[in-house]
Design a protein around this motif. Structure first.
Motif, PDB file in Angstrom:
ATOM      1  N   TYR A 151       0.834  -1.202   0.000  1.00 18.20           N
ATOM      2  CA  TYR A 151       0.000   0.000   0.000  1.00 18.20           C
ATOM      3  C   TYR A 151       0.873   1.259   0.000  1.00 18.20           C
ATOM      4  N   LEU A 152       1.878   1.287   0.875  1.00  9.35           N
ATOM      5  CA  LEU A 152       2.741   2.462   0.992  1.00  9.35           C
ATOM      6  C   LEU A 152       3.631   2.634  -0.228  1.00  9.35           C
ATOM      7  N   ASN A 153       3.794   1.595  -1.005  1.00  6.45           N
ATOM      8  CA  ASN A 153       4.515   1.690  -2.279  1.00  6.45           C
ATOM      9  C   ASN A 153       3.559   1.867  -3.454  1.00  6.45           C
ATOM     10  N   ALA A 154       2.267   2.116  -3.131  1.00  2.56           N
ATOM     11  CA  ALA A 154       1.221   2.386  -4.132  1.00  2.56           C
ATOM     12  C   ALA A 154       0.950   1.207  -5.048  1.00  2.56           C
ATOM     13  N   ASN A 155       1.240  -0.011  -4.585  1.00  2.00           N
ATOM     14  CA  ASN A 155       0.868  -1.225  -5.321  1.00  2.00           C
ATOM     15  C   ASN A 155      -0.484  -1.712  -4.790  1.00  2.00           C
ATOM     16  N   TYR A 156      -1.557  -1.020  -5.172  1.00  2.00           N
ATOM     17  CA  TYR A 156      -2.849  -1.208  -4.528  1.00  2.00           C
ATOM     18  C   TYR A 156      -3.495  -2.557  -4.830  1.00  2.00           C
ATOM     19  N   VAL A 157      -3.312  -3.072  -6.035  1.00  2.00           N
ATOM     20  CA  VAL A 157      -3.910  -4.367  -6.374  1.00  2.00           C
ATOM     21  C   VAL A 157      -3.276  -5.473  -5.540  1.00  2.00           C
ATOM     22  N   GLU A 158      -1.945  -5.458  -5.435  1.00  2.56           N
ATOM     23  CA  GLU A 158      -1.250  -6.453  -4.620  1.00  2.56           C
ATOM     24  C   GLU A 158      -1.582  -6.261  -3.140  1.00  2.56           C
ATOM     25  N   ALA A 159      -1.663  -5.002  -2.703  1.00  2.00           N
ATOM     26  CA  ALA A 159      -2.024  -4.727  -1.309  1.00  2.00           C
ATOM     27  C   ALA A 159      -3.410  -5.279  -0.994  1.00  2.00           C
ATOM     28  N   ASN A 160      -4.324  -5.173  -1.954  1.00  2.00           N
ATOM     29  CA  ASN A 160      -5.672  -5.675  -1.737  1.00  2.00           C
ATOM     30  C   ASN A 160      -5.677  -7.172  -1.445  1.00  2.00           C
ATOM     31  N   LYS A 161      -4.820  -7.924  -2.134  1.00  2.00           N
ATOM     32  CA  LYS A 161      -4.750  -9.370  -1.920  1.00  2.00           C
ATOM     33  C   LYS A 161      -4.405  -9.683  -0.466  1.00  2.00           C
ATOM     34  N   TRP A 162      -3.456  -8.934   0.087  1.00  2.00           N
ATOM     35  CA  TRP A 162      -3.010  -9.234   1.447  1.00  2.00           C
ATOM     36  C   TRP A 162      -3.954  -8.664   2.495  1.00  2.00           C
ATOM     37  N   TYR A 163      -4.596  -7.511   2.220  1.00  2.00           N
ATOM     38  CA  TYR A 163      -5.617  -7.007   3.155  1.00  2.00           C
ATOM     39  C   TYR A 163      -6.796  -7.984   3.230  1.00  2.00           C
ATOM     40  N   THR A 164      -7.133  -8.577   2.082  1.00  2.00           N
ATOM     41  CA  THR A 164      -8.234  -9.547   2.065  1.00  2.00           C
ATOM     42  C   THR A 164      -7.912 -10.740   2.953  1.00  2.00           C
ATOM     43  N   LYS A 165      -6.685 -11.275   2.836  1.00  2.00           N
ATOM     44  CA  LYS A 165      -6.275 -12.404   3.672  1.00  2.00           C
ATOM     45  C   LYS A 165      -6.218 -11.999   5.146  1.00  2.00           C
ATOM     46  N   LEU A 166      -5.736 -10.773   5.409  1.00  2.00           N
ATOM     47  CA  LEU A 166      -5.679 -10.283   6.790  1.00  2.00           C
ATOM     48  C   LEU A 166      -7.077 -10.175   7.378  1.00  2.00           C
ATOM     49  N   TYR A 167      -8.020  -9.627   6.602  1.00  2.00           N
ATOM     50  CA  TYR A 167      -9.383  -9.436   7.099  1.00  2.00           C
ATOM     51  C   TYR A 167     -10.069 -10.783   7.353  1.00  2.00           C
ATOM     52  N   GLU A 168      -9.790 -11.766   6.500  1.00  2.00           N
ATOM     53  CA  GLU A 168     -10.362 -13.109   6.710  1.00  2.00           C
ATOM     54  C   GLU A 168      -9.820 -13.739   7.977  1.00  2.00           C
TER      55      GLU A 168
END
Length: 628
Positions: free
Chosen positions: A63-80
């Motif tokens: 996210y902080l490197n502005a790679n939002y699509v890749e960040a979304n993958k890991w936020y999704t796993k974190l939220y699950e």
């Protein structure tokens, strides 16, 4: 037995190795070496270490490197795995969900964030965002051919030359910026050719060059002074950085070369990041991005006065109508004092969006510039060439050539509109075919038209920042008049017109007939109040419409002075009113002025009766009695 003993021996070694890898990855994350930390965390995941802290670090590093699509993958796993994650992660997750087109899911995450932080500026903006539309319209957006496969961003327009930051390789050094695993950025220039294309980019100036970052230049109007962002070095060093931070530097053009004048020193703290300079149109203020202690969020916008002797005034923090707990960055100020900036704290499409804010309007709100220039990714660093009606901005949207890319656009200023509906003051019904006359500040008629069958009208041919007078006329109605300063906002209003008075009987008080606000005077004064002049102008209009009538101007006082004093005061007030009407063109022979002192009170305040200040004021009034 031997196998079990071997496993008992190897297991602690594996645990110890994993702990070392986690520690190393976290250290890289803390130092903002995001590419390396991402590789280390992903390696741990490949080995089966599937924990919430690792998912969180992976999500945030991307996210902080502005790679939002890749960040979304890991936020999704974190939220699950951990739905009760840190509150800020809900906001970031919501932003990345926009980047992958999941807007309903994004709203769910924003609702969670807002429930946990109901008093945040961001919460307010996301719930009650401005519905205003920018006066700027963008078209013909093009990806410039001068972009590289690396980061290219932050343009400044200097005549026919475009100056920008780029991380492209060059021969002067081979250092790598660990955060993005790219070269450090330097300032480049490209010249606009007759074809409209830009020449091959070349290094701008060795005088402003260092082996680390230079970025975000801005030039004074004479083109001889440049402010730009640059990594901050230890004193007397050209290689050792202070915490890897940005500061603003100044460079001047002398004898055909740019000479670096070192850091701009309006804040001495080494721990403060200061970057992205911008100049006000008059050159009197320097705007910039910083993370001062008083900042609301990760970065805020500030300004500082540029004194004529080269010193700086007091640093001013821009308001929380602009700054939020998120990122506000890359300011630019247009010729008509509109602030353009990038933010992920205001309601947007995802990542950084571009917004405008009218610096001259105390009631202004930040306005999203819309999906013509904004995307679900980072859009920032917009600059405008007002003379050419063109501009540039930066975006990291996937269809670009590299990381961050520079786009050009054609600019149009949306015409300012004055629209409305004309209604009958008494019936509230619309009035068709009303003649409308528009006068400029010099009183010259610049346009005429009529309202349509529904009483509606529209004007759109105005100069910006000018005062206009609009007169509405129709048979059997009194002339109505509106004055507006048409600046950056459309105006829409209902204009009421009042039917003519067919006959005015003698001894009628025009104050009652016209429903005037009472012409009050200040205690012991005979000067016409500013707010009373508008009411007296209505008297002028009636007397012009009915040239046969004459008026007795009656003036009345309260009873707090002697009767003789009050009689003299009331006469002065009546004379003052008469003089105002004469100055407006009414013949003096049609007017008489009579002071009544305290002899005709509306509220009896004599003797033992005591009145309030409001009641006393009601007795300090004027009357306008029709005479034949």
């Amino acid at each position: 037995m031997k196998k079990n003993l071997l496993l008992l021996f190897i297991f602690p070694i594996l645990v110890f190795s994993q702990q070392n890898q986690i520690k190393k990855a976290e250290e890289k994350f803390k130092d903002e070496h995001y590419i390396e930390s991402i590789k280390l965390f992903e390696n741990l995941i490949d080995k089966g270490v599937l924990t919430a802290p690792i998912y969180e670090k992976l999500a945030n590093a991307n996210y902080l490197n502005a790679n939002y699509v890749e960040a979304n993958k890991w936020y999704t796993k974190l939220y699950e795995l951990a739905p009760e994650m840190e509150t800020e992660n809900h906001y970031r997750y919501a932003q990345t969900l926009k980047s992958v087109g999941l807007f309903a899911e994004s709203k769910i995450q924003l609702n969670i964030f807002e429930s946990k932080r109901p008093n945040e500026i961001r919460t307010n903006f996301n719930k009650f965002d401005s519905s205003g539309k920018s006066m700027l319209t963008f078209s013909n957006i093009k990806l410039l051919s001068i972009n590289s496969k690396y980061s290219d961003y932050g343009t400044a327009i200097k005549g026919d030359t475009l100056v920008f930051a780029s991380a492209r390789n060059h021969v002067l050094d081979n250092k790598t910026f660990a955060r993005k695993a790219q070269p450090y950025t330097s300032l480049y220039q490209s010249i606009k050719m007759a074809s409209g294309e830009y020449s091959t980019a070349k290094l701008f100036s060795k005088g402003s060059y260092s082996i680390y970052h230079e970025a975000s230049p801005v030039f004074t109007k004479d083109g001889k002074t440049m402010y730009y962002g640059k990594n901050y070095f230890l004193k007397n060093s050209k290689t050792n950085l202070v915490n890897g931070l940005f500061k603003i530097y100044k460079s001047v053009y002398v004898n055909g070369k740019w000479k670096n004048k070192k850091v701009v020193s309006f804040n001495e703290s080494d721990s403060i990041r200061i970057a992205n300079p911008a100049l006000s149109p008059d050159g009197k203020y320097l705007y910039f991005t910083a993370d001062f202690e008083e900042s609301y969020g990760n970065s805020d916008l500030f300004k500082v006065a540029l004194n004529s002797d080269g010193t700086f005034g007091k640093t001013e923090h821009l308001s929380n109508k602009i700054n939020t707990e998120g990122r506000e960055t890359f300011p630019f100020i247009t010729q008509d004092n509109t602030l353009i900036f990038a933010s992920d704290g205001h309601k947007g499409l995802g990542g950084l969006d571009l917004f405008s804010y009218d610096l001259l309007d105390p009631n202004a709100l930040a306005i999203n510039l819309g999906n013509t220039v904004n995307s679900p990714f980072d859009d920032f660093a917009l600059t405008i060439n007002s003379e050419m009606n063109e501009g540039f901005y930066t975006s990291n949207r996937p269809e670009g050539m590299g990381d961050d890319d520079i786009y050009s656009f054609d600019l149009a200023i949306k015409p300012i509109l004055f629209t409305g509906t004309i209604t009958d003051e008494e019936t509230n019904e619309t009035v068709p075919n009303v003649s409308i006359t528009v006068l400029d500040p010099q009183g010259t008629v610049i346009a005429t038209m009529k309202s349509d069958i529904n009483g509606s009208f529209i004007f759109n041919n105005f100069k910006k920042d000018s005062n206009y007078t609009f007169k509405f006329t129709k048979d059997n109605y009194l002339v109505a008049e509106k004055k507006h300063q048409l600046y950056k906002k459309d105006i829409n209003e209902t204009v009421t017109i009042k039917k003519e008075i067919k006959q005015i009987e003698a001894e009628i008080d025009l104050s009652n007939l016209l429903d005037l606000n009472i012409i009050y005077f200040d205690t012991d004064k005979s000067l016409i109040r500013q707010n009373a002049k508008k009411e007296l102008d209505k008297i002028v209009e009636i007397m012009n419409q009915y040239p046969q009538i004459k008026l007795e101007i009656g003036s009345h006082t309260d009873s707090r002075e002697s009767k003789s004093y009050n009689m003299n005061l009331s006469q002065r007030r009546a004379d003052s009113t008469l003089n105002y009407l004469v100055a407006k063109g009414i013949e003096k022979s049609r007017l008489t002025a009579k002071g009544y002192g305290e002899s005709q009170p509306v509220i009896n305040c004599n003797g033992p009766i005591k009145c309030s200040n409001t009641e006393y004021q009601k007795n300090r009034r004027s009357t306008f009695i029709v005479k034949r």
